[in-house]
Scaffold this active site. Structure first.
Site: not given
Length: 474
Positions: A90, A110, A122-123, A174, A181, A246-247, A256
């Site tokens: 998203r 974002k 839904d993004g 952001r 990552r 991934d964060n 995140d």
């Protein structure tokens, strides 16, 4: 009016398998609710732009000149289980600018609509998590911790649907040193794509640490950055909530802000995240988890090394040394919190003893440390005698310090984004009242100042205000 973003894009020059190029999905009625003018100036974003122009650009309805919108692909371990393909589900990277200090910064939307990596989502984002990330990331910056930052928040005039029902949609802009990552490296390593892995490694080194030598140097540098970052989290009572690989960024920035939270009363196993059912990412586990994450990073880098057996041995030594690195950072930051400029082993024990007494006495984390400066720390404890016994030893130790109050004032904020205040702010904003958001932003921009007019924002939650769980908002 026009808005000039001085794009100088480099990630978009990497091979096409690193991302999917696409534009944001336009929204019905974008409206600007927050604009970080000082950050914009720092980034060299010029031309002002009226609120309508800013809303169109940072909702994704209008791509600024020079933008190369793309969704990045990555993989990652999520709560210990490996997902071979994740990616920006998203979010869209608009491009990169070079700030006033010559540092490259990503500008990312974002909540800008679905991408090929949305995984049935839904993004979109709704206003609550957008304002939460805006407030908390800017608070972290003011606290002096490496973090992504918030440039803009825009409402969309559309509704998104989550468990509570229909909610107002929003988009966050952001800013980060990059969005590379650990999971980005894992994506290419899992596919045995050595060319892609090598291109990513070269790009990350050039961007973040050009003085290091190859994958081993990159690993060592990222370990150092993450050790400092997590020790900093612990020092302010911050719980990330989703420390998946991934964060975890190569830049060493906090990223995140989903179900993140700051502790009220101290306990080392505090968990807020609604999706952390087993406490994997509890406050006190964060130092262990980041070591595990760095082991996954090391594993992803091994295929790049000509002598992989020797690389495994060397990388293992770096990862195994990381707990001691974190411990050294912990000693430094917690010694400062009790007024000690140069920490020794006995000082770590003194700080640890205070924390143990705070956990037993249900003392407020932020207010107890701040009260070491202001007086009244014993009043934070259910049994003040527990503090009295510790205080005598502490006072004796401070007698050897030149200016312990100055050290403590620099280490102990008076204000943090308390969970109940953030939730109250979100509720007000959904109802159309942005004053609580604006007040939080103002107070949290200088958290180490006394600010007597904001004393209510220091108060821990009443029983009816306690936030027991936080949510990621996706």
């Amino acid at each position: 009016m026009t808005l000039v973003l001085p794009f100088d894009n480099s990630y978009a020059q990497l091979p096409p398998r690193f991302y999917t190029r696409q534009n944001a999905v336009p929204v019905r009625e974008p409206r600007l609710v927050a604009w970080n003018a000082s950050l914009a100036a720092y980034l060299g974003i010029d031309g002002g732009g009226d609120a309508e122009t800013l809303a169109r650009i940072f909702a994704g309805n209008e791509a600024p000149e020079g933008a190369t919108p793309l969704a990045q692909v990555y993989a990652g371990h999520q709560f210990g289980g490996f997902s071979p393909q994740l990616g920006d589900g998203r979010a869209l990277l608009l491009g990169e600018v070079v700030d006033s200090h010559g540092q490259r910064r990503d500008i990312q939307l974002k909540g800008s609509g679905p991408t090929p990596y949305s995984r049935m989502g839904d993004g979109r984002a709704w206003l609550g998590p957008v304002l939460r990330e805006y407030v908390v990331s800017e608070a972290m910056h003011a606290l002096g911790l490496p973090t992504t930052r918030a440039l803009a928040a825009v409402t969309t005039g559309e509704r998104v649907y989550r468990e509570p029902g229909a909610l107002p949609g929003a988009v966050l802009t952001r800013v980060a040193s990059s969005h590379i990552r650990v999971g980005t490296f894992q994506y290419f390593a899992a596919r045995r794509d050595l060319d892609g892995l090598r291109a990513l490694c070269d790009h990350a080194i050039a961007r973040h640490c050009p003085d290091v030598d190859g994958p081993a140097g990159l690993l060592s540098e990222v370990i150092d950055r993450q050790a400092r970052l997590v020790a900093g989290w612990l020092a302010v009572g911050f719980i990330h909530g989703v420390m998946n690989t991934d964060n975890t960024t190569i830049s060493g920035e906090t990223i995140d802000y989903g179900p993140c939270a700051f502790m009220d009363s101290y306990h080392p196993q505090t968990v807020y995240s609604s999706i952390d059912a087993h406490g994997r990412y509890a406050y006190d586990n964060q130092a262990h988890v980041i070591v595990w994450n760095m082991a996954q990073f090391a594993t992803a880098l091994v295929p790049l090394m000509p002598d992989q057996d020797a690389a495994i041995e060397g990388f293992t030594a770096l990862v195994h040394a990381m707990p001691e690195r974190i411990e050294a950072e912990w000693r430094r930051v917690f010694a400062a919190k009790i007024g000690i400029a140069e920490a020794g082993e006995e000082d770590a024990a003194l700080a640890g003893d205070l924390l143990a007494r705070m956990a037993e006495g249900r003392a407020d984390f932020t207010n107890t440390f701040r009260a070491l400066i202001e007086g009244g720390a014993r009043d934070q404890f259910l049994d003040p005698a527990a503090f009295d016994a510790w205080e005598a030893r502490w006072r004796a130790r401070l007698a050897r310090e030149a200016d312990p109050e100055a050290v403590m004032r620099a280490a102990n904020p008076a204000f943090i984004p308390r969970n109940h205040r953030v939730e109250q702010m979100i509720e007000a904003a959904v109802g159309g009242d942005l004053k609580p958001f604006e007040r939080l932003m103002d107070v949290l921009s200088h958290p180490y100042d006394d600010q007597p007019d904001a004393a209510d924002l220091r108060r821990p939650p009443a029983a009816s205000e306690v936030v027991h769980a936080t949510f990621c908002g996706t």
